[in-house]
Design a protein around this motif. Structure first.
Motif, PDB file in Angstrom:
ATOM      1  N   ASN A  50     -24.397  37.777  45.666  1.00 20.88           N
ATOM      2  CA  ASN A  50     -25.003  37.558  44.452  1.00 20.88           C
ATOM      3  C   ASN A  50     -25.848  38.922  44.073  1.00 20.88           C
ATOM      4  O   ASN A  50     -26.159  38.878  42.692  1.00 20.88           O
ATOM      5  N   VAL A  51     -26.126  39.836  44.868  1.00 18.85           N
ATOM      6  CA  VAL A  51     -26.831  41.212  44.391  1.00 18.85           C
ATOM      7  C   VAL A  51     -25.713  42.040  43.485  1.00 18.85           C
ATOM      8  O   VAL A  51     -26.127  42.622  42.714  1.00 18.85           O
ATOM      9  N   PHE A  52     -24.305  41.669  43.980  1.00 19.01           N
ATOM     10  CA  PHE A  52     -23.494  42.321  43.015  1.00 19.01           C
ATOM     11  C   PHE A  52     -23.399  41.496  41.540  1.00 19.01           C
ATOM     12  O   PHE A  52     -23.138  42.111  40.446  1.00 19.01           O
ATOM     13  N   TRP A  53     -23.508  40.396  41.690  1.00 17.60           N
ATOM     14  CA  TRP A  53     -23.643  39.577  40.142  1.00 17.60           C
ATOM     15  C   TRP A  53     -24.708  40.181  39.606  1.00 17.60           C
ATOM     16  O   TRP A  53     -24.759  40.160  38.232  1.00 17.60           O
ATOM     17  N   LEU A  54     -25.969  40.360  40.011  1.00 20.05           N
ATOM     18  CA  LEU A  54     -27.142  40.780  39.545  1.00 20.05           C
ATOM     19  C   LEU A  54     -26.929  42.078  39.195  1.00 20.05           C
ATOM     20  O   LEU A  54     -27.414  42.220  37.938  1.00 20.05           O
ATOM     21  N   ALA A  55     -26.405  43.071  39.702  1.00 18.22           N
ATOM     22  CA  ALA A  55     -25.880  44.165  39.294  1.00 18.22           C
ATOM     23  C   ALA A  55     -24.971  44.157  38.131  1.00 18.22           C
ATOM     24  O   ALA A  55     -25.287  44.975  37.046  1.00 18.22           O
ATOM     25  N   ALA A  56     -24.232  43.300  38.109  1.00 20.67           N
ATOM     26  CA  ALA A  56     -23.158  43.122  36.583  1.00 20.67           C
ATOM     27  C   ALA A  56     -23.904  42.729  35.715  1.00 20.67           C
ATOM     28  O   ALA A  56     -23.778  43.200  34.684  1.00 20.67           O
ATOM     29  N   GLY A  57     -25.013  42.048  35.794  1.00 22.69           N
ATOM     30  CA  GLY A  57     -25.798  41.573  34.675  1.00 22.69           C
ATOM     31  C   GLY A  57     -26.497  42.719  34.050  1.00 22.69           C
ATOM     32  O   GLY A  57     -26.738  42.960  32.926  1.00 22.69           O
ATOM     33  N   LEU A  58     -27.323  43.251  34.814  1.00 20.64           N
ATOM     34  CA  LEU A  58     -27.969  44.532  34.726  1.00 20.64           C
ATOM     35  C   LEU A  58     -27.140  45.633  33.834  1.00 20.64           C
ATOM     36  O   LEU A  58     -27.512  46.401  32.976  1.00 20.64           O
ATOM     37  N   ILE A  59     -25.813  45.823  34.427  1.00 22.27           N
ATOM     38  CA  ILE A  59     -25.114  46.816  34.022  1.00 22.27           C
ATOM     39  C   ILE A  59     -24.820  46.370  32.614  1.00 22.27           C
ATOM     40  O   ILE A  59     -24.696  47.145  31.260  1.00 22.27           O
ATOM     41  N   LEU A  60     -24.323  45.119  32.332  1.00 20.68           N
ATOM     42  CA  LEU A  60     -24.026  44.631  30.760  1.00 20.68           C
ATOM     43  C   LEU A  60     -25.349  44.826  29.990  1.00 20.68           C
ATOM     44  O   LEU A  60     -25.056  45.209  28.772  1.00 20.68           O
ATOM     45  N   TRP A  61     -26.589  44.628  30.242  1.00 22.47           N
ATOM     46  CA  TRP A  61     -27.733  44.847  29.347  1.00 22.47           C
ATOM     47  C   TRP A  61     -27.621  46.279  29.151  1.00 22.47           C
ATOM     48  O   TRP A  61     -27.939  46.979  28.148  1.00 22.47           O
ATOM     49  N   TRP A  62     -27.261  47.252  30.393  1.00 23.29           N
ATOM     50  CA  TRP A  62     -27.410  48.762  30.170  1.00 23.29           C
ATOM     51  C   TRP A  62     -26.139  49.049  28.981  1.00 23.29           C
ATOM     52  O   TRP A  62     -26.571  49.900  28.031  1.00 23.29           O
ATOM     53  N   THR A  63     -25.193  48.597  29.177  1.00 21.44           N
ATOM     54  CA  THR A  63     -24.035  49.037  28.258  1.00 21.44           C
ATOM     55  C   THR A  63     -24.337  48.468  26.912  1.00 21.44           C
ATOM     56  O   THR A  63     -23.771  48.994  25.850  1.00 21.44           O
ATOM     57  N   ALA A  64     -24.844  47.187  26.596  1.00 20.18           N
ATOM     58  CA  ALA A  64     -25.295  46.814  25.424  1.00 20.18           C
ATOM     59  C   ALA A  64     -25.974  47.602  24.394  1.00 20.18           C
ATOM     60  O   ALA A  64     -26.035  47.620  23.235  1.00 20.18           O
ATOM     61  N   ARG A  65     -26.910  48.578  25.083  1.00 20.61           N
ATOM     62  CA  ARG A  65     -27.525  49.531  24.186  1.00 20.61           C
ATOM     63  C   ARG A  65     -26.826  50.254  23.663  1.00 20.61           C
ATOM     64  O   ARG A  65     -27.470  50.861  22.739  1.00 20.61           O
ATOM     65  N   LYS A  66     -25.679  50.746  24.076  1.00 18.44           N
ATOM     66  CA  LYS A  66     -24.833  51.884  23.603  1.00 18.44           C
ATOM     67  C   LYS A  66     -23.289  51.349  23.570  1.00 18.44           C
ATOM     68  O   LYS A  66     -22.600  51.941  24.719  1.00 18.44           O
ATOM     69  N   PRO A  67     -23.118  50.239  23.040  1.00 17.39           N
ATOM     70  CA  PRO A  67     -21.850  49.609  22.858  1.00 17.39           C
ATOM     71  C   PRO A  67     -20.380  50.625  22.955  1.00 17.39           C
ATOM     72  O   PRO A  67     -19.519  50.180  23.559  1.00 17.39           O
ATOM     73  N   LEU A  68     -20.591  51.464  22.031  1.00 20.08           N
ATOM     74  CA  LEU A  68     -19.174  52.046  21.887  1.00 20.08           C
ATOM     75  C   LEU A  68     -19.148  53.187  22.998  1.00 20.08           C
ATOM     76  O   LEU A  68     -18.158  53.468  23.685  1.00 20.08           O
ATOM     77  N   GLU A  69     -20.434  53.954  23.215  1.00 21.53           N
ATOM     78  CA  GLU A  69     -20.067  54.995  24.284  1.00 21.53           C
ATOM     79  C   GLU A  69     -19.845  54.404  25.881  1.00 21.53           C
ATOM     80  O   GLU A  69     -19.432  54.939  26.667  1.00 21.53           O
ATOM     81  N   ARG A  70     -20.336  53.084  26.004  1.00 20.91           N
ATOM     82  CA  ARG A  70     -20.286  52.618  27.386  1.00 20.91           C
ATOM     83  C   ARG A  70     -19.249  51.315  27.275  1.00 20.91           C
ATOM     84  O   ARG A  70     -19.357  50.405  27.974  1.00 20.91           O
ATOM     85  N   ALA A  71     -18.380  51.262  26.279  1.00 19.57           N
ATOM     86  CA  ALA A  71     -17.486  50.322  26.226  1.00 19.57           C
ATOM     87  C   ALA A  71     -16.399  50.152  27.269  1.00 19.57           C
ATOM     88  O   ALA A  71     -16.517  49.031  27.547  1.00 19.57           O
ATOM     89  N   MET A  72     -16.149  51.075  27.897  1.00 19.92           N
ATOM     90  CA  MET A  72     -15.123  50.852  29.126  1.00 19.92           C
ATOM     91  C   MET A  72     -15.896  50.209  30.139  1.00 19.92           C
ATOM     92  O   MET A  72     -15.385  49.504  30.844  1.00 19.92           O
ATOM     93  N   VAL A  73     -17.133  50.313  30.454  1.00 19.98           N
ATOM     94  CA  VAL A  73     -18.034  49.847  31.585  1.00 19.98           C
ATOM     95  C   VAL A  73     -18.071  48.400  31.308  1.00 19.98           C
ATOM     96  O   VAL A  73     -17.762  47.777  32.100  1.00 19.98           O
TER      97      VAL A  73
END
Length: 134
Positions: A50-73
């Motif tokens: 579940n730490v990986f699931w937590l990381a996935a959620g945090l990464i999605l928040w990070w990518t949402a801040r710059k959606p085009l630049e981080r689209a592949m992530v």
């Protein structure tokens, strides 16, 4: 408008991942809907994963801040979540039906998430970004 709605959806996916991961990490298997305490090795593995699931959620928040630049992530995280949802099929065959809540998560993972990936790829096309960088 379409980009704003999609970005909100990505934030909500991230929120769901962060919230459920924290619940799982802090509360263990017994805190899950339909869950119960597990033997130490299963509990340990459950919290670890579940730490990986937590990381996935945090990464999605990070990518949402710059959606085009981080689209592949964004799409990589979502595709991994969709593929991981297929692991529920192995559990279904090996162990049986989970609590009804997990039927919903299965639908979200293997049906809704791929649709969001498709929507995301059309809304934030990476090909244009790659072509512009050349």
């Amino acid at each position: 408008m379409n980009k704003t709605i999609l970005t909100i959806v990505i934030y909500v996916f991230g929120l769901f991942a962060v919230a459920t991961a924290l619940l799982a990490i802090i509360g263990g298997p017994g805190a899950e809907i339909g869950g119960k305490p597990a033997v130490a090795s299963v509990d340990s593995q459950f919290r670890y994963v579940n730490v990986f699931w937590l990381a996935a959620g945090l990464i999605l928040w990070w990518t949402a801040r710059k959606p085009l630049e981080r689209a592949m992530v964004t799409r990589t995280i979502l595709v991994i979540a969709a593929i991981a949802g297929l692991a529920r099929l192995i559990s279904l065959v090996a162990v049986g039906l989970p609590a009804p809540f997990y039927w919903l998560t299965f639908v979200l993972e293997v049906i809704v998430t791929p649709l969001v990936v498709l929507w995301h790829s059309r809304t934030f096309p990476v090909a244009r970004q790659v072509a512009a960088a050349k």
